[in-house]
Structure formats: structure tokens, C-alpha cells
Design an enzyme around this catalytic site. Structure first.
Site, PDB file in Angstrom:
ATOM      1  N   ASP A 160      -1.747  10.840  -1.659  1.00 14.30           N
ATOM      2  CA  ASP A 160      -2.212   9.899  -2.507  1.00 14.30           C
ATOM      3  C   ASP A 160      -2.603  10.305  -3.881  1.00 14.30           C
ATOM      4  O   ASP A 160      -2.526   9.675  -5.099  1.00 14.30           O
ATOM      5  CB  ASP A 160      -3.478   9.019  -1.932  1.00 14.30           C
ATOM      6  CG  ASP A 160      -3.058   8.177  -0.856  1.00 14.30           C
ATOM      7  OD1 ASP A 160      -2.795   8.522   0.148  1.00 14.30           O
ATOM      8  OD2 ASP A 160      -2.496   7.182  -1.277  1.00 14.30           O
ATOM      9  N   ARG A 190      -7.729  -0.061  -6.484  1.00 18.61           N
ATOM     10  CA  ARG A 190      -7.801   0.995  -5.580  1.00 18.61           C
ATOM     11  C   ARG A 190      -8.055   2.522  -6.037  1.00 18.61           C
ATOM     12  O   ARG A 190      -7.169   2.729  -7.060  1.00 18.61           O
ATOM     13  CB  ARG A 190      -6.511   1.180  -4.645  1.00 18.61           C
ATOM     14  CG  ARG A 190      -6.466  -0.114  -3.688  1.00 18.61           C
ATOM     15  CD  ARG A 190      -5.559   0.118  -2.538  1.00 18.61           C
ATOM     16  NE  ARG A 190      -6.133   0.979  -1.373  1.00 18.61           N
ATOM     17  CZ  ARG A 190      -5.438   1.617  -0.265  1.00 18.61           C
ATOM     18  NH1 ARG A 190      -4.446   1.243  -0.273  1.00 18.61           N
ATOM     19  NH2 ARG A 190      -6.073   2.338   0.545  1.00 18.61           N
ATOM     20  N   LYS A 204      -4.291   9.824   3.704  1.00 19.32           N
ATOM     21  CA  LYS A 204      -4.961   9.182   4.737  1.00 19.32           C
ATOM     22  C   LYS A 204      -6.199   9.881   5.454  1.00 19.32           C
ATOM     23  O   LYS A 204      -5.568  10.778   5.915  1.00 19.32           O
ATOM     24  CB  LYS A 204      -4.059   8.532   5.408  1.00 19.32           C
ATOM     25  CG  LYS A 204      -4.370   7.367   6.675  1.00 19.32           C
ATOM     26  CD  LYS A 204      -5.172   6.181   5.972  1.00 19.32           C
ATOM     27  CE  LYS A 204      -4.743   5.487   4.671  1.00 19.32           C
ATOM     28  NZ  LYS A 204      -5.931   4.677   4.122  1.00 19.32           N
ATOM     29  N   ARG A 225       0.834  -1.133  -0.076  1.00 22.07           N
ATOM     30  CA  ARG A 225      -0.003  -0.002  -0.054  1.00 22.07           C
ATOM     31  C   ARG A 225       0.835   1.286   0.004  1.00 22.07           C
ATOM     32  O   ARG A 225       2.183   0.975   0.019  1.00 22.07           O
ATOM     33  CB  ARG A 225      -1.013   0.025   1.217  1.00 22.07           C
ATOM     34  CG  ARG A 225      -0.406  -0.775   2.432  1.00 22.07           C
ATOM     35  CD  ARG A 225       0.385  -0.130   3.089  1.00 22.07           C
ATOM     36  NE  ARG A 225       0.388   1.376   3.319  1.00 22.07           N
ATOM     37  CZ  ARG A 225       1.380   2.147   3.556  1.00 22.07           C
ATOM     38  NH1 ARG A 225       2.693   1.687   3.664  1.00 22.07           N
ATOM     39  NH2 ARG A 225       1.188   3.392   3.926  1.00 22.07           N
TER      40      ARG A 225
HETATM   41  O1  MRU Z   1      -4.440   3.289   2.448  1.00 24.95           O
HETATM   42  P1  MRU Z   1      -2.850   3.195   2.319  1.00 24.95           P
HETATM   43  O2  MRU Z   1      -2.107   2.791   3.449  1.00 24.95           O
HETATM   44  O3  MRU Z   1      -2.423   3.051   0.791  1.00 24.95           O
HETATM   45  O4  MRU Z   1      -2.655   4.951   2.227  1.00 24.95           O
HETATM   46  C1  MRU Z   1      -1.399   5.489   2.376  1.00 24.95           C
HETATM   47  C2  MRU Z   1      -1.414   6.892   2.444  1.00 24.95           C
HETATM   48  O5  MRU Z   1      -2.369   7.821   2.638  1.00 24.95           O
HETATM   49  C3  MRU Z   1      -0.116   7.535   2.214  1.00 24.95           C
HETATM   50  O6  MRU Z   1       0.222   8.662   3.060  1.00 24.95           O
HETATM   51  C4  MRU Z   1       0.203   8.005   1.027  1.00 24.95           C
HETATM   52  O7  MRU Z   1      -0.031   7.085   0.045  1.00 24.95           O
HETATM   53  C5  MRU Z   1       1.751   8.630   0.683  1.00 24.95           C
HETATM   54  S1  MRU Z   1       2.542   7.243   0.701  1.00 24.95           S
HETATM   55  C6  MRU Z   1       4.178   7.838   0.067  1.00 24.95           C
END
Ligand code: MRU
Length: 346
Positions: free
Chosen positions: A238, A90, A249, A47
Site C-alpha cells: 500500500d 483512506r 494488509k 479496494r
Molecule cells: O484494505 P485493502 O483491501 O485495500 O488492502 C489491500 C492490500 O493490502 C493490498 O495488498 C495492497 O493494496 C496491494 S494491491 C495490489
């Protein structure tokens, strides 16, 4: 620096550190088909936006390699199915779509070659995306480290580290670079309910690098900002809209409001591949809704009352709450509409 590999191309499979098992078990899973890679992304074996992009690229390369046909029309039909399957895993992290597009564009540009040559080019491209991601994160680290001073207390949310990228990390890349410069920082890592990326993953990888870290629950952030001296908040992203709004997140938006209240600088660190120029503002970014079981159960055991549960995986932080967006090519300042458009044109 990293004492583990988040993801690795292994010719007949893609190897991934199973992040669902960390920090108690360090186990790797072998994805032998593109469908297996897609499942791993969906189930969060891997992830984090850039890591999802790398995994998708490797999934396409692996899938292409395993297509059994000498007929080019069939090959391209199957390749399209693979790309579609990976794209559906996703919805929020744009790096996934960026990587699928990059791989697909390459395949289309090589249409006149033999299937074997197309496959070999796709494999090289996936490996290149992996290598470039590490270099990009190191550059983000260098750019961002200037914002961190000796002895700073920095708060981070979720995991934007080596585990969320091909290695090194974005937000944690900045903290790694500051540490390499001898700045002796201390990190507060929020737990990051419901998947615990902060307490399970960020704390685990920082500890491995001997970077001092204290875990707090998400609800402690306001108290910690007002009672401990927090010098900066730094998170990953993201997807970044063209106006500087950031999807990250769930909980990131609340932290940005708290940081503003306490006059603490709020930084976002991300590669340019996270910027989506087709998204004018944050409200256009699709927010993933995840299984309520992530909230109602822990390790299969029910911990919540049997009621309706809402589980959005991301939220939107408005650009006005963000002091700087740290990219591999420079540190962007508001007005983001202008600075983002300028950097994306270069
Ligand atoms: O649901 P996830 O664990 O994939 O979410 C990850 C995040 O929100 C990270 O902060 C984001 O992807 C940046 S990773 C360099």
C-alpha cells in the site's frame, strides 16, 4: 485474461464491481458523482492500492464533468473540494494521493484553457491512468515471473490481483505471468481477516483463471510453511517508504517473520507509484484504523464478545525481511535506500 472488470469509465458514471459482495454475488454499482466514488472507496466497494488510485482519478474526472459553472474561479474551487473529499477516504495507500496529485497538477497546468477542454483532458488522463496501470502490472508480472520456478508453491496474503488494480494485479500479476509461462504453480491464499480479501477475492479470481489455489486461515501460515513445501511468499504493498519498509494488509509483517524463520524468500510486488519518497521509513506511514464491527460482526450478526476491539488495517514489514521488491522497471534488492533512490531518479 480477466473475465470481469474491476472498474470502468462510462462517461456519465464510473462502474465498479462491488467487492463487498464477492464471491457469492457478482454485482456492479454505478457511481454517478464524485461523492459516490469517495463513498465507494471508503466502504471498500473497490479496494487495493492501485485500484483506489484509478478510482480517485475517475472520481475527479467525473466530478469535474458535473461541475455546473462557466466561472473558472468557481470551477477550480469545486475541483479542489472534490480532490479533498477523495483524499480523505483512506489514509494508507499512497496511490490515492499520487493519483489526486497527478490529476490536480494537470488541471493547474491547463488553467488557461476553457473549462470544457480542462474537463476533457481530465477524463483522458483518468483513462490513461487506468490503461497504464494494466500495462505496469503486466510489466511487474514479467519481471517477477523469473523468481518463480516450475511447480512452485507460493503463499500470498490479502488480494493484490486484478481486483486490486485496473486489471491483472501486482503480486497475482507475477503469479499470472508465471502461469502463462507454463510453470504450473500452486497458490496458498490466506483468508485475510477481518475483510477476507484472500478467501473471498484472491481465491475467486485465481479460480476464474484456473490457477490452483488452496485457502488457509491466517493462523495456519506457520504450520503450512513448516509442513508443506512453500517456495515463496509474495504480497502487494500500500505504501513503500524510501528505506524499503512496506505497509501492506495487516498480517503481512507476521508472514515475513515466519518466512524468514523458514528461510522462504519473501517478495513484494508493487508499481513505482506505491513508493513514497517523502516517507523515510515505515514508522512514518499512517495506518488506517477501521470500524471494530468488521471484527465483531459477520453479515451484520455479532460473533465476538462485547469488548474493546482493535482493528488496524495495515502493518509495516521492515525492508530487512524483504528479499526483493518487484517493480515495473526492475527487481530491487537490498540495500533498498540505495536501490529505491536510484530507480526513482531514472
Ligand atoms: O484494505 P485493502 O483491501 O485495500 O488492502 C489491500 C492490500 O493490502 C493490498 O495488498 C495492497 O493494496 C496491494 S494491491 C495490489
Amino acid at each position: 485474461m480477466n473475465k470481469f472488470k474491476t472498474i470502468e469509465w462510462k462517461e456519465d458514471h464510473v462502474l465498479m464491481l462491488d467487492q463487498r459482495k464477492l464471491p457469492t454475488e457478482e454485482t456492479y454499482i454505478e457511481c454517478k458523482t464524485s461523492a459516490h466514488v469517495a463513498k465507494a472507496i471508503k466502504q471498500m466497494v473497490i479496494r487495493g492500492a492501485p485500484a483506489i488510485g484509478v478510482a480517485a482519478a475517475m472520481g475527479i474526472a467525473l466530478g469535474a464533468k458535473k461541475i455546473k459553472t462557466k466561472n473558472k474561479k468557481i470551477f477550480f474551487e469545486k475541483l479542489e473540494n472534490i480532490c479533498n473529499e477523495l483524499s480523505k477516504t483512506r489514509p494508507t495507500a499512497v496511490n490515492l494521493f499520487w493519483a489526486v496529485k497527478r490529476m490536480n497538477n494537470l488541471a493547474q497546468s491547463l488553467k488557461d484553457l476553457e473549462i470544457e477542454q480542462i474537463v476533457s483532458n481530465l477524463i483522458s488522463e483518468a483513462r490513461l491512468i487506468y490503461e497504464q496501470d494494466i500495462q505496469i502490472c503486466k510489466n511487474i508480472g514479467k519481471m517477477g515471473a523469473n523468481l518463480i520456478k516450475k511447480g512452485n508453491n507460493v503463499l500470498t496474503h490479502c488480494n493484490a490481483g486484478a481486483l486490486a488494480t485496473a486489471g491483472y494485479g501486482t503480486a497475482l500479476g507475477v503469479l499470472r505471468a508465471a502461469t502463462e509461462q507454463g510453470k504450473n504453480i500452486h497458490v496458498y491464499s490466506t483468508e485475510t481477516r477481518p475483510f477476507f480479501q484472500g478467501s473471498r477475492l484472491t481465491a475467486w479470481e485465481l479460480k476464474k483463471d484456473n490457477i490452483p489455489v488452496t485457502i488457509i486461515t491466517d493462523s495456519m501460515a506457520g504450520h503450512v510453511m513448516s509442513t508443506k513445501h512453500i517456495d515463496a511468499v509474495i504480497v502487494g504493498a500500500d505504501r513503500i517508504a524510501a528505506n524499503g519498509d512496506v505497509a501492506n494488509k495487516i498480517g503481512t509483517f507476521s508472514l515475513s517473520v515466519l518466512a524468514k524463520h523458514h528461510k522462504i524468500p519473501f517478495y513484494v510486488a508493487a508499481p513505482l507509484s506505491t513508493i513514497d519518497m517523502n516517507c523515510p521509513s515505515g514508522d512514518k506511514i499512517p495506518i488506517e484504523q477501521r470500524d471494530p464491527k468488521e471484527i465483531s460482526t459477520i453479515k451484520g450478526k455479532r460473533i465476538a464478545a462485547d469488548t474493546d476491539i482493535y482493528n488496524p488495517a495495515f502493518d509495516i514489514t521492515p525492508g530487512r525481511n524483504i528479499d526483493s521488491i518487484i517493480t515495473e522497471r526492475g527487481v530491487l534488492k537490498p540495500p533498498y535506500k540505495t536501490t529505491i533512490s536510484k530507480i526513482m531518479k531514472n
